[in-house]
Scaffold this active site. Structure first.
Site, short mmCIF file in Angstrom:
data_model
loop_
_atom_site.label_atom_id
_atom_site.label_comp_id
_atom_site.label_asym_id
_atom_site.label_seq_id
_atom_site.Cartn_x
_atom_site.Cartn_y
_atom_site.Cartn_z
N LYS A 176 14.48 23.98 -23.02
CA LYS A 176 14.38 22.56 -23.37
C LYS A 176 14.79 21.71 -22.18
O LYS A 176 15.97 21.60 -21.86
CB LYS A 176 15.27 22.21 -24.57
CG LYS A 176 14.86 20.84 -25.13
CD LYS A 176 15.96 20.06 -25.77
CE LYS A 176 16.91 19.39 -24.85
NZ LYS A 176 16.35 18.31 -24.00
N GLY A 229 24.95 20.37 -17.93
CA GLY A 229 24.95 18.96 -18.29
C GLY A 229 26.36 18.45 -18.42
O GLY A 229 27.28 18.97 -17.77
N GLU A 251 27.62 25.05 -17.62
CA GLU A 251 27.85 24.50 -16.27
C GLU A 251 27.95 22.99 -16.45
O GLU A 251 26.95 22.32 -16.71
CB GLU A 251 26.68 24.90 -15.36
CG GLU A 251 27.09 25.06 -13.92
CD GLU A 251 26.87 23.79 -13.13
OE1 GLU A 251 27.72 22.88 -13.27
OE2 GLU A 251 25.89 23.72 -12.40
N CYS A 285 26.18 17.68 -9.77
CA CYS A 285 27.43 18.08 -10.43
C CYS A 285 28.50 18.45 -9.41
O CYS A 285 29.69 18.35 -9.69
CB CYS A 285 27.18 19.21 -11.41
SG CYS A 285 26.24 20.54 -10.73
N GLU A 382 33.67 11.65 -14.17
CA GLU A 382 32.44 11.92 -13.43
C GLU A 382 31.51 10.71 -13.58
O GLU A 382 31.11 10.37 -14.68
CB GLU A 382 31.75 13.17 -13.98
CG GLU A 382 30.47 13.50 -13.24
CD GLU A 382 29.82 14.79 -13.71
OE1 GLU A 382 29.60 14.93 -14.92
OE2 GLU A 382 29.53 15.64 -12.86
P1 NAD Z 1 23.60 15.31 -21.15
O1 NAD Z 1 24.62 16.34 -21.03
O2 NAD Z 1 23.55 14.48 -22.39
O3 NAD Z 1 22.13 15.97 -21.01
C1 NAD Z 1 21.88 17.24 -20.46
C2 NAD Z 1 20.93 18.01 -21.37
O4 NAD Z 1 21.54 18.22 -22.64
C3 NAD Z 1 19.60 17.31 -21.68
O5 NAD Z 1 18.57 18.27 -21.76
C4 NAD Z 1 19.85 16.73 -23.05
O6 NAD Z 1 18.67 16.51 -23.80
C5 NAD Z 1 20.69 17.80 -23.69
N1 NAD Z 1 21.52 17.37 -24.80
C6 NAD Z 1 22.12 16.16 -24.99
N2 NAD Z 1 22.79 16.15 -26.16
C7 NAD Z 1 22.62 17.36 -26.73
C8 NAD Z 1 23.08 17.96 -27.94
N3 NAD Z 1 23.84 17.30 -28.80
N4 NAD Z 1 22.73 19.24 -28.19
C9 NAD Z 1 21.98 19.92 -27.33
N5 NAD Z 1 21.50 19.41 -26.19
C10 NAD Z 1 21.82 18.15 -25.87
O7 NAD Z 1 23.67 14.38 -19.93
P2 NAD Z 1 23.18 12.84 -19.86
O8 NAD Z 1 23.55 12.02 -21.05
O9 NAD Z 1 21.76 12.88 -19.56
O10 NAD Z 1 24.08 12.33 -18.68
C11 NAD Z 1 25.37 11.86 -18.96
C12 NAD Z 1 26.35 12.33 -17.95
O11 NAD Z 1 26.41 13.75 -17.95
C13 NAD Z 1 25.99 12.01 -16.51
O12 NAD Z 1 26.31 10.72 -16.15
C14 NAD Z 1 26.79 13.04 -15.79
O13 NAD Z 1 28.11 12.61 -15.68
C15 NAD Z 1 26.72 14.23 -16.69
N6 NAD Z 1 25.69 15.20 -16.24
C16 NAD Z 1 26.11 16.28 -15.57
C17 NAD Z 1 25.18 17.19 -15.12
C18 NAD Z 1 25.61 18.41 -14.36
O14 NAD Z 1 24.79 19.03 -13.69
N7 NAD Z 1 26.86 18.81 -14.43
C19 NAD Z 1 23.83 17.00 -15.35
C20 NAD Z 1 23.42 15.88 -16.07
C21 NAD Z 1 24.38 14.99 -16.51
#
Ligand code: NAD
Length: 478
Positions: A176, A229, A251, A285, A382
Protein backbone atom coordinates in the site's frame (compact mmCIF):
# COMPACT_ATOMS: atom_id res chain seq x y z
CA UNK A 1 1.17 5.51 -16.58
CA UNK A 2 -0.53 2.78 -14.50
CA UNK A 3 -3.48 4.28 -12.65
CA UNK A 4 -5.47 1.27 -11.48
CA UNK A 5 -4.69 -1.10 -8.63
CA UNK A 6 -2.93 -4.38 -9.25
CA UNK A 7 -4.61 -7.43 -7.74
CA UNK A 8 -3.87 -11.00 -8.76
CA UNK A 9 -2.07 -9.85 -11.89
CA UNK A 10 -5.05 -7.78 -13.09
CA UNK A 11 -5.36 -4.00 -13.27
CA UNK A 12 -8.61 -3.25 -11.58
CA UNK A 13 -10.69 -0.19 -10.76
CA UNK A 14 -11.89 -1.19 -7.30
CA UNK A 15 -15.49 -1.65 -6.23
CA UNK A 16 -16.08 1.89 -4.98
CA UNK A 17 -15.06 3.37 -8.33
CA UNK A 18 -13.50 6.26 -6.40
CA UNK A 19 -10.21 7.80 -7.45
CA UNK A 20 -7.46 9.64 -5.61
CA UNK A 21 -6.15 12.80 -7.24
CA UNK A 22 -2.40 13.00 -7.56
CA UNK A 23 -0.77 16.44 -7.43
CA UNK A 24 2.52 17.89 -8.52
CA UNK A 25 3.84 19.67 -5.42
CA UNK A 26 5.85 22.12 -7.52
CA UNK A 27 2.62 23.57 -8.93
CA UNK A 28 -0.14 22.22 -6.70
CA UNK A 29 -1.91 20.95 -9.83
CA UNK A 30 -3.57 17.57 -10.27
CA UNK A 31 -1.84 15.58 -13.00
CA UNK A 32 -3.16 12.06 -12.45
CA UNK A 33 -5.84 10.11 -10.61
CA UNK A 34 -5.56 6.52 -9.40
CA UNK A 35 -8.09 3.96 -8.20
CA UNK A 36 -8.77 4.21 -4.49
CA UNK A 37 -8.52 0.92 -2.65
CA UNK A 38 -10.53 0.30 0.50
CA UNK A 39 -10.92 -2.55 2.97
CA UNK A 40 -12.66 -4.63 0.29
CA UNK A 41 -9.75 -4.17 -2.13
CA UNK A 42 -7.33 -5.13 0.63
CA UNK A 43 -9.34 -8.31 1.27
CA UNK A 44 -9.10 -9.23 -2.41
CA UNK A 45 -5.39 -8.46 -2.56
CA UNK A 46 -4.63 -10.45 0.59
CA UNK A 47 -6.68 -13.39 -0.76
CA UNK A 48 -4.68 -13.25 -4.01
CA UNK A 49 -1.40 -13.10 -2.11
CA UNK A 50 -2.47 -15.98 0.14
CA UNK A 51 -3.47 -18.17 -2.82
CA UNK A 52 -0.16 -17.48 -4.55
CA UNK A 53 1.73 -18.27 -1.37
CA UNK A 54 -0.10 -21.51 -0.63
CA UNK A 55 0.17 -22.98 -4.12
CA UNK A 56 3.89 -22.27 -4.14
CA UNK A 57 4.02 -20.54 -7.53
CA UNK A 58 6.78 -18.25 -6.21
CA UNK A 59 8.04 -19.66 -2.93
CA UNK A 60 8.65 -23.10 -4.44
CA UNK A 61 10.61 -21.84 -7.43
CA UNK A 62 14.28 -22.74 -7.17
CA UNK A 63 15.91 -19.92 -5.17
CA UNK A 64 18.27 -19.24 -8.08
CA UNK A 65 15.26 -18.63 -10.31
CA UNK A 66 13.77 -16.19 -7.82
CA UNK A 67 17.12 -14.44 -7.69
CA UNK A 68 17.35 -14.20 -11.49
CA UNK A 69 13.83 -12.77 -11.73
CA UNK A 70 14.60 -10.15 -9.07
CA UNK A 71 17.76 -9.25 -10.95
CA UNK A 72 15.67 -8.90 -14.13
CA UNK A 73 13.29 -6.60 -12.24
CA UNK A 74 16.28 -4.45 -11.24
CA UNK A 75 17.33 -4.27 -14.90
CA UNK A 76 13.81 -3.27 -15.91
CA UNK A 77 13.75 -0.50 -13.32
CA UNK A 78 16.95 0.88 -14.79
CA UNK A 79 15.73 0.45 -18.38
CA UNK A 80 12.67 2.53 -17.41
CA UNK A 81 14.61 4.95 -15.23
CA UNK A 82 13.70 8.08 -17.21
CA UNK A 83 9.97 7.43 -16.95
CA UNK A 84 10.11 6.39 -13.30
CA UNK A 85 12.37 9.22 -12.17
CA UNK A 86 10.11 11.78 -13.86
CA UNK A 87 7.07 10.27 -12.16
CA UNK A 88 8.85 10.43 -8.79
CA UNK A 89 9.92 14.04 -9.28
CA UNK A 90 6.49 15.11 -10.52
CA UNK A 91 4.83 13.43 -7.57
CA UNK A 92 7.26 14.02 -4.67
CA UNK A 93 9.01 17.20 -5.81
CA UNK A 94 12.59 15.97 -5.41
CA UNK A 95 15.17 17.09 -7.99
CA UNK A 96 15.34 14.82 -11.01
CA UNK A 97 18.95 13.82 -10.32
CA UNK A 98 17.91 12.63 -6.89
CA UNK A 99 14.97 10.70 -8.36
CA UNK A 100 17.41 9.02 -10.79
CA UNK A 101 19.67 8.17 -7.87
CA UNK A 102 16.72 6.61 -6.06
CA UNK A 103 15.85 4.45 -9.06
CA UNK A 104 19.47 3.20 -9.16
CA UNK A 105 19.47 2.64 -5.40
CA UNK A 106 16.21 0.69 -5.68
CA UNK A 107 17.71 -1.46 -8.45
CA UNK A 108 20.86 -2.07 -6.38
CA UNK A 109 18.76 -3.08 -3.37
CA UNK A 110 16.90 -5.61 -5.53
CA UNK A 111 20.19 -7.01 -6.82
CA UNK A 112 21.56 -7.29 -3.30
CA UNK A 113 18.50 -9.26 -2.19
CA UNK A 114 18.49 -11.30 -5.41
CA UNK A 115 21.85 -12.60 -4.16
CA UNK A 116 20.34 -13.55 -0.81
CA UNK A 117 17.74 -15.83 -2.41
CA UNK A 118 20.38 -18.56 -2.79
CA UNK A 119 21.93 -18.03 0.64
CA UNK A 120 19.03 -18.81 2.94
CA UNK A 121 20.15 -21.83 4.95
CA UNK A 122 19.24 -23.58 8.15
CA UNK A 123 21.73 -25.38 10.42
CA UNK A 124 22.11 -28.99 11.43
CA UNK A 125 22.85 -30.00 15.00
CA UNK A 126 23.42 -33.08 17.14
CA UNK A 127 21.01 -33.51 20.03
CA UNK A 128 23.04 -33.61 23.20
CA UNK A 129 20.55 -33.72 26.05
CA UNK A 130 19.87 -37.42 26.39
CA UNK A 131 18.17 -38.11 23.08
CA UNK A 132 20.63 -40.51 21.55
CA UNK A 133 20.53 -41.37 17.85
CA UNK A 134 18.62 -38.20 17.10
CA UNK A 135 19.58 -35.34 14.90
CA UNK A 136 18.04 -31.98 14.27
CA UNK A 137 18.13 -29.32 11.66
CA UNK A 138 16.49 -25.97 11.04
CA UNK A 139 14.63 -24.75 8.00
CA UNK A 140 14.34 -21.09 7.10
CA UNK A 141 10.95 -20.51 5.54
CA UNK A 142 9.27 -17.42 4.13
CA UNK A 143 7.11 -15.75 6.76
CA UNK A 144 4.06 -15.83 4.45
CA UNK A 145 1.87 -12.98 3.24
CA UNK A 146 3.55 -9.63 3.80
CA UNK A 147 1.78 -6.28 4.01
CA UNK A 148 4.02 -3.34 3.15
CA UNK A 149 2.96 0.22 3.95
CA UNK A 150 5.31 2.85 2.57
CA UNK A 151 5.54 6.64 2.96
CA UNK A 152 5.64 9.44 0.42
CA UNK A 153 9.16 10.77 0.88
CA UNK A 154 11.05 8.07 -1.05
CA UNK A 155 8.23 6.00 -2.52
CA UNK A 156 10.11 3.71 -4.91
CA UNK A 157 13.17 3.14 -2.74
CA UNK A 158 11.01 2.13 0.22
CA UNK A 159 9.17 -0.37 -2.00
CA UNK A 160 12.50 -1.95 -2.99
CA UNK A 161 13.71 -2.09 0.62
CA UNK A 162 10.59 -4.01 1.61
CA UNK A 163 9.61 -6.10 -1.40
CA UNK A 164 13.23 -6.93 -2.33
CA UNK A 165 13.89 -9.04 0.77
CA UNK A 166 10.28 -10.27 1.04
CA UNK A 167 10.37 -11.63 -2.52
CA UNK A 168 13.88 -13.05 -2.15
CA UNK A 169 12.65 -14.96 0.90
CA UNK A 170 9.71 -16.38 -1.10
CA UNK A 171 6.90 -14.31 0.43
CA UNK A 172 3.82 -12.98 -1.36
CA UNK A 173 3.05 -9.31 -0.87
CA UNK A 174 0.40 -6.61 -0.69
CA UNK A 175 1.85 -3.13 -1.08
CA UNK A 176 0.00 0.00 0.00
CA UNK A 177 1.75 3.14 -1.18
CA UNK A 178 1.06 6.51 0.47
CA UNK A 179 -2.18 7.99 -0.84
CA UNK A 180 -0.44 11.01 -2.36
CA UNK A 181 2.48 9.20 -4.05
CA UNK A 182 1.21 5.97 -5.64
CA UNK A 183 2.66 6.25 -9.15
CA UNK A 184 6.07 4.61 -8.93
CA UNK A 185 4.68 1.78 -6.76
CA UNK A 186 2.21 1.01 -9.55
CA UNK A 187 5.05 1.15 -12.11
CA UNK A 188 6.98 -1.27 -9.89
CA UNK A 189 3.96 -3.64 -9.99
CA UNK A 190 3.90 -3.50 -13.79
CA UNK A 191 7.62 -4.24 -14.06
CA UNK A 192 7.36 -7.06 -11.50
CA UNK A 193 4.88 -8.82 -13.81
CA UNK A 194 7.07 -8.10 -16.82
CA UNK A 195 10.10 -9.54 -15.02
CA UNK A 196 8.22 -12.82 -14.52
CA UNK A 197 7.01 -12.61 -10.92
CA UNK A 198 3.80 -14.65 -11.02
CA UNK A 199 0.37 -13.00 -10.71
CA UNK A 200 -0.78 -12.58 -7.12
CA UNK A 201 2.73 -12.38 -5.63
CA UNK A 202 2.98 -8.58 -5.91
CA UNK A 203 -0.32 -6.76 -5.36
CA UNK A 204 -0.43 -2.96 -5.23
CA UNK A 205 -3.40 -1.18 -3.65
CA UNK A 206 -3.29 2.63 -3.45
CA UNK A 207 -5.49 4.01 -0.71
CA UNK A 208 -5.70 6.12 2.42
CA UNK A 209 -4.04 5.14 5.66
CA UNK A 210 -7.19 5.18 7.74
CA UNK A 211 -9.03 2.82 5.36
CA UNK A 212 -6.79 0.64 3.17
CA UNK A 213 -3.75 0.97 5.46
CA UNK A 214 -5.66 0.16 8.63
CA UNK A 215 -7.38 -2.80 6.93
CA UNK A 216 -4.02 -4.24 5.87
CA UNK A 217 -2.52 -3.72 9.33
CA UNK A 218 -5.40 -5.46 11.09
CA UNK A 219 -5.89 -8.22 8.51
CA UNK A 220 -5.95 -11.65 10.14
CA UNK A 221 -4.46 -13.33 7.07
CA UNK A 222 -1.40 -11.09 6.83
CA UNK A 223 1.58 -12.74 8.53
CA UNK A 224 3.98 -9.81 8.57
CA UNK A 225 3.66 -6.07 8.31
CA UNK A 226 6.50 -3.83 7.28
CA UNK A 227 5.95 -0.11 7.76
CA UNK A 228 7.89 3.09 7.23
CA UNK A 229 6.34 6.35 8.36
CA UNK A 230 5.49 8.38 11.42
CA UNK A 231 5.97 7.18 14.98
CA UNK A 232 2.31 7.86 15.79
CA UNK A 233 1.04 5.62 13.01
CA UNK A 234 3.66 3.03 14.03
CA UNK A 235 2.08 2.98 17.47
CA UNK A 236 -1.36 2.37 15.92
CA UNK A 237 0.03 -0.46 13.85
CA UNK A 238 1.42 -2.12 16.94
CA UNK A 239 -2.09 -2.26 18.34
CA UNK A 240 -3.58 -3.36 15.01
CA UNK A 241 -1.10 -6.23 14.77
CA UNK A 242 -2.16 -7.84 18.04
CA UNK A 243 -5.16 -9.64 16.44
CA UNK A 244 -3.04 -12.37 14.91
CA UNK A 245 0.35 -11.42 16.38
CA UNK A 246 1.65 -10.58 12.94
CA UNK A 247 5.36 -9.89 12.80
CA UNK A 248 6.29 -6.24 12.55
CA UNK A 249 9.11 -4.17 11.17
CA UNK A 250 8.67 -0.48 11.98
CA UNK A 251 10.94 2.20 10.54
CA UNK A 252 9.72 5.38 12.18
CA UNK A 253 10.73 8.97 12.70
CA UNK A 254 13.94 10.64 13.77
CA UNK A 255 15.44 13.84 15.14
CA UNK A 256 19.00 13.06 14.27
CA UNK A 257 21.98 14.87 15.82
CA UNK A 258 24.87 16.12 13.67
CA UNK A 259 27.92 16.70 15.89
CA UNK A 260 30.77 18.88 14.64
CA UNK A 261 33.86 18.79 16.87
CA UNK A 262 36.47 21.54 16.91
CA UNK A 263 38.90 19.35 14.93
CA UNK A 264 36.49 18.65 12.05
CA UNK A 265 37.29 19.48 8.42
CA UNK A 266 35.01 22.48 8.66
CA UNK A 267 34.23 23.33 5.07
CA UNK A 268 33.32 19.75 4.31
CA UNK A 269 31.39 19.42 7.55
CA UNK A 270 29.34 22.52 6.78
CA UNK A 271 28.51 21.23 3.28
CA UNK A 272 27.53 17.84 4.69
CA UNK A 273 25.40 19.38 7.44
CA UNK A 274 23.60 21.40 4.83
CA UNK A 275 22.96 18.35 2.67
CA UNK A 276 21.87 16.27 5.67
CA UNK A 277 19.01 18.66 6.42
CA UNK A 278 18.14 19.91 2.94
CA UNK A 279 18.21 16.75 0.81
CA UNK A 280 14.66 16.03 -0.33
CA UNK A 281 13.67 19.30 1.34
CA UNK A 282 14.24 17.76 4.77
CA UNK A 283 11.72 14.99 4.14
CA UNK A 284 14.07 12.24 5.11
CA UNK A 285 13.73 10.09 8.22
CA UNK A 286 17.51 10.32 8.76
CA UNK A 287 17.73 14.08 8.21
CA UNK A 288 20.38 15.74 10.40
CA UNK A 289 17.95 18.14 12.01
CA UNK A 290 19.89 19.01 15.18
CA UNK A 291 23.31 20.51 14.57
CA UNK A 292 25.49 20.33 17.68
CA UNK A 293 28.70 22.34 17.28
CA UNK A 294 31.76 22.90 19.43
CA UNK A 295 31.78 26.41 20.87
CA UNK A 296 35.12 27.30 19.25
CA UNK A 297 33.79 26.79 15.71
CA UNK A 298 30.12 27.57 16.34
CA UNK A 299 30.02 31.02 14.73
CA UNK A 300 31.76 29.86 11.58
CA UNK A 301 29.53 26.80 11.21
CA UNK A 302 26.33 28.75 11.89
CA UNK A 303 27.32 31.35 9.33
CA UNK A 304 28.22 28.64 6.82
CA UNK A 305 24.99 26.66 7.08
CA UNK A 306 22.89 29.83 7.09
CA UNK A 307 24.63 31.10 3.94
CA UNK A 308 24.12 27.69 2.35
CA UNK A 309 20.44 27.70 3.25
CA UNK A 310 19.97 31.18 1.78
CA UNK A 311 21.87 30.40 -1.40
CA UNK A 312 20.66 26.94 -2.40
CA UNK A 313 18.70 27.05 -5.67
CA UNK A 314 15.12 25.97 -4.93
CA UNK A 315 12.43 25.28 -7.50
CA UNK A 316 10.59 22.67 -9.54
CA UNK A 317 12.52 19.40 -9.36
CA UNK A 318 12.19 19.03 -13.13
CA UNK A 319 14.29 22.19 -13.57
CA UNK A 320 17.93 21.02 -13.60
CA UNK A 321 18.96 24.20 -11.74
CA UNK A 322 16.95 23.20 -8.64
CA UNK A 323 18.89 21.61 -5.82
CA UNK A 324 15.88 21.40 -3.56
CA UNK A 325 12.23 21.27 -4.43
CA UNK A 326 8.95 21.88 -2.63
CA UNK A 327 7.43 19.95 0.25
CA UNK A 328 5.26 17.06 -0.82
CA UNK A 329 1.79 18.43 -0.05
CA UNK A 330 -0.33 21.28 1.26
CA UNK A 331 -0.69 19.30 4.49
CA UNK A 332 3.09 19.04 4.88
CA UNK A 333 3.52 22.74 4.01
CA UNK A 334 1.11 23.65 6.77
CA UNK A 335 2.75 21.30 9.23
CA UNK A 336 6.26 22.60 8.58
CA UNK A 337 5.09 26.24 8.56
CA UNK A 338 3.37 25.71 11.90
CA UNK A 339 6.63 24.39 13.38
CA UNK A 340 8.54 27.41 12.03
CA UNK A 341 5.99 29.79 13.54
CA UNK A 342 6.11 27.93 16.86
CA UNK A 343 9.90 28.31 16.89
CA UNK A 344 9.64 32.05 16.32
CA UNK A 345 6.94 32.37 18.97
CA UNK A 346 9.11 30.39 21.38
CA UNK A 347 11.90 32.96 21.10
CA UNK A 348 14.33 31.08 18.87
CA UNK A 349 16.41 33.22 16.48
CA UNK A 350 15.76 32.78 12.75
CA UNK A 351 19.21 32.95 11.16
CA UNK A 352 18.04 32.02 7.65
CA UNK A 353 14.71 31.52 5.89
CA UNK A 354 11.60 31.22 7.99
CA UNK A 355 8.97 31.99 5.32
CA UNK A 356 6.94 30.30 2.62
CA UNK A 357 7.84 31.17 -0.98
CA UNK A 358 5.42 33.43 -2.76
CA UNK A 359 4.75 31.15 -5.72
CA UNK A 360 2.45 28.25 -6.58
CA UNK A 361 3.33 24.89 -5.10
CA UNK A 362 4.29 23.89 -1.59
CA UNK A 363 7.53 25.78 -1.08
CA UNK A 364 9.05 26.82 2.21
CA UNK A 365 12.46 28.44 2.61
CA UNK A 366 15.30 26.41 4.11
CA UNK A 367 15.30 27.64 7.68
CA UNK A 368 18.03 27.78 10.32
CA UNK A 369 17.25 28.45 13.97
CA UNK A 370 19.73 29.32 16.73
CA UNK A 371 19.30 30.00 20.46
CA UNK A 372 16.61 27.36 20.75
CA UNK A 373 15.37 26.43 24.21
CA UNK A 374 15.69 22.66 24.63
CA UNK A 375 12.02 22.11 25.33
CA UNK A 376 10.70 23.82 22.19
CA UNK A 377 8.88 21.55 19.73
CA UNK A 378 11.34 22.47 16.94
CA UNK A 379 14.16 21.06 19.08
CA UNK A 380 12.39 17.82 19.98
CA UNK A 381 9.85 16.78 17.34
CA UNK A 382 10.35 15.47 13.84
CA UNK A 383 9.48 18.34 11.51
CA UNK A 384 10.18 16.55 8.24
CA UNK A 385 11.05 19.77 6.46
CA UNK A 386 14.14 21.93 5.75
CA UNK A 387 14.39 23.22 9.30
CA UNK A 388 17.67 23.07 11.21
CA UNK A 389 18.21 23.78 14.89
CA UNK A 390 21.79 24.71 15.84
CA UNK A 391 23.25 24.53 19.35
CA UNK A 392 26.73 24.50 20.91
CA UNK A 393 28.74 22.36 23.30
CA UNK A 394 31.97 22.64 25.30
CA UNK A 395 32.91 19.05 26.17
CA UNK A 396 32.38 15.82 24.25
CA UNK A 397 30.33 14.40 27.13
CA UNK A 398 27.94 17.28 26.72
CA UNK A 399 27.66 16.70 22.97
CA UNK A 400 26.86 13.03 23.54
CA UNK A 401 24.26 13.89 26.18
CA UNK A 402 22.63 16.39 23.83
CA UNK A 403 22.70 13.89 20.96
CA UNK A 404 20.97 11.28 23.12
CA UNK A 405 18.46 13.68 24.64
CA UNK A 406 15.65 12.61 22.30
CA UNK A 407 12.89 10.03 22.12
CA UNK A 408 14.26 8.99 18.76
CA UNK A 409 17.31 6.98 17.75
CA UNK A 410 17.39 6.52 14.00
CA UNK A 411 20.57 8.19 12.76
CA UNK A 412 23.42 10.48 13.79
CA UNK A 413 26.49 12.14 12.36
CA UNK A 414 29.91 12.79 13.90
CA UNK A 415 32.58 15.01 12.38
CA UNK A 416 36.14 15.01 13.75
CA UNK A 417 39.51 14.36 12.10
CA UNK A 418 40.88 12.57 15.13
CA UNK A 419 41.54 8.88 14.45
CA UNK A 420 39.75 7.58 17.54
CA UNK A 421 37.39 10.20 18.80
CA UNK A 422 34.48 9.87 16.32
CA UNK A 423 34.46 6.10 16.87
CA UNK A 424 34.41 6.58 20.62
CA UNK A 425 31.46 8.92 20.20
CA UNK A 426 29.78 6.51 17.75
CA UNK A 427 29.71 3.85 20.46
CA UNK A 428 27.99 6.19 22.90
CA UNK A 429 25.21 7.41 20.61
CA UNK A 430 21.93 5.52 20.87
CA UNK A 431 20.99 5.40 17.20
CA UNK A 432 20.77 2.77 14.47
CA UNK A 433 23.20 4.55 12.12
CA UNK A 434 26.23 6.75 12.79
CA UNK A 435 27.81 8.53 9.85
CA UNK A 436 31.42 9.49 10.56
CA UNK A 437 32.84 12.33 8.46
CA UNK A 438 30.17 11.72 5.84
CA UNK A 439 26.42 12.10 5.47
CA UNK A 440 23.54 10.01 4.16
CA UNK A 441 25.75 7.40 2.46
CA UNK A 442 23.66 4.22 2.22
CA UNK A 443 24.24 0.71 0.98
CA UNK A 444 21.90 -2.27 0.86
CA UNK A 445 24.46 -4.34 2.77
CA UNK A 446 24.10 -2.14 5.87
CA UNK A 447 21.07 -2.41 8.15
CA UNK A 448 18.86 0.63 8.66
CA UNK A 449 16.57 1.06 11.63
CA UNK A 450 16.00 2.70 14.92
CA UNK A 451 16.73 2.57 18.60
CA UNK A 452 14.07 3.85 21.00
CA UNK A 453 10.92 5.30 19.38
CA UNK A 454 12.46 5.18 15.91
CA UNK A 455 11.21 1.68 15.42
CA UNK A 456 11.53 -2.06 15.60
CA UNK A 457 13.83 -4.24 13.55
CA UNK A 458 16.14 -3.46 10.67
CA UNK A 459 15.89 -3.25 6.91
CA UNK A 460 18.74 -4.09 4.54
CA UNK A 461 21.81 -6.19 5.19
CA UNK A 462 21.51 -9.73 6.55
CA UNK A 463 19.01 -8.47 9.13
CA UNK A 464 16.81 -7.33 6.25
CA UNK A 465 16.31 -10.85 4.92
CA UNK A 466 15.90 -12.29 8.44
CA UNK A 467 12.86 -10.08 8.89
CA UNK A 468 10.98 -12.11 6.25
CA UNK A 469 11.88 -15.59 7.49
CA UNK A 470 10.55 -18.00 10.10
CA UNK A 471 12.74 -20.71 11.64
CA UNK A 472 11.45 -24.27 11.89
CA UNK A 473 13.23 -27.02 13.86
CA UNK A 474 13.04 -30.58 12.57
CA UNK A 475 14.04 -33.34 15.02
CA UNK A 476 14.46 -36.86 13.75
CA UNK A 477 15.41 -40.24 15.16
CA UNK A 478 18.19 -41.79 13.10
P1 NAD B 1 2.11 8.64 7.95
O1 NAD B 1 2.88 7.85 8.90
O2 NAD B 1 0.70 9.01 8.30
O3 NAD B 1 2.04 7.90 6.53
C1 NAD B 1 2.90 6.86 6.12
C2 NAD B 1 2.09 5.72 5.53
O4 NAD B 1 1.22 5.18 6.51
C3 NAD B 1 1.17 6.11 4.36
O5 NAD B 1 1.15 5.06 3.42
C4 NAD B 1 -0.18 6.23 5.02
O6 NAD B 1 -1.27 6.04 4.14
C5 NAD B 1 -0.12 5.12 6.04
N1 NAD B 1 -1.01 5.25 7.17
C6 NAD B 1 -1.43 6.40 7.78
N2 NAD B 1 -2.28 6.10 8.79
C7 NAD B 1 -2.40 4.75 8.83
C8 NAD B 1 -3.13 3.84 9.65
N3 NAD B 1 -3.90 4.27 10.64
N4 NAD B 1 -3.00 2.53 9.41
C9 NAD B 1 -2.22 2.08 8.43
N5 NAD B 1 -1.53 2.88 7.61
C10 NAD B 1 -1.60 4.21 7.81
O7 NAD B 1 2.88 9.93 7.63
P2 NAD B 1 2.25 11.34 7.12
O8 NAD B 1 1.02 11.75 7.85
O9 NAD B 1 2.12 11.22 5.68
O10 NAD B 1 3.39 12.31 7.59
C11 NAD B 1 3.35 12.82 8.90
C12 NAD B 1 4.70 12.84 9.51
O11 NAD B 1 5.22 11.51 9.58
C13 NAD B 1 5.76 13.57 8.71
O12 NAD B 1 5.71 14.93 8.89
C14 NAD B 1 7.00 12.95 9.25
O13 NAD B 1 7.34 13.54 10.47
C15 NAD B 1 6.60 11.52 9.49
N6 NAD B 1 7.04 10.64 8.38
C16 NAD B 1 8.15 9.91 8.58
C17 NAD B 1 8.60 9.09 7.56
C18 NAD B 1 9.83 8.25 7.74
O14 NAD B 1 10.41 7.80 6.76
N7 NAD B 1 10.27 8.01 8.95
C19 NAD B 1 7.93 9.03 6.36
C20 NAD B 1 6.77 9.78 6.18
C21 NAD B 1 6.34 10.58 7.22
Amino acid sequence: MNDRMLIDGQWTEGESGRRIEVRNPATGEVFAAVSEGDAGSIDQAVAAARASFEDGRWRDLPPATRGKILWRLADLLEANADEIARLETSNVGMPLVMAHYQVSAAAEALRYFAGWATKIHGRSTELNNGFQRHMGYTLREPVGVVGAIVPWNAPLLMVAWKLGPALAAGCSTVLKPAENTPLTALAFGRLALEAGIPAGVVNVVPGYGATAGAALAAHMDVDKLSFTGSTNVGRELLRAATGNFKRLTLELGGKSPFIICEDAALDEAIGAAQMAILANCGQNCSAGSRLIVHRSVYDRVLEGVAAGARGIPQGDGLDPASQIGPLVSQKQLERVSAYIESGKAGGATVVAGGERLDRPGYFVQPTVFADVAGDLAIAREEIFGPVLVVSRFDEVDEAVAMANDTDYGLASYVWSQDAKRPHQIARRIRAGTVWVNTALAIDPSLPVGGFKQSGWGRENGPDGIEAYLETKSVIAAI
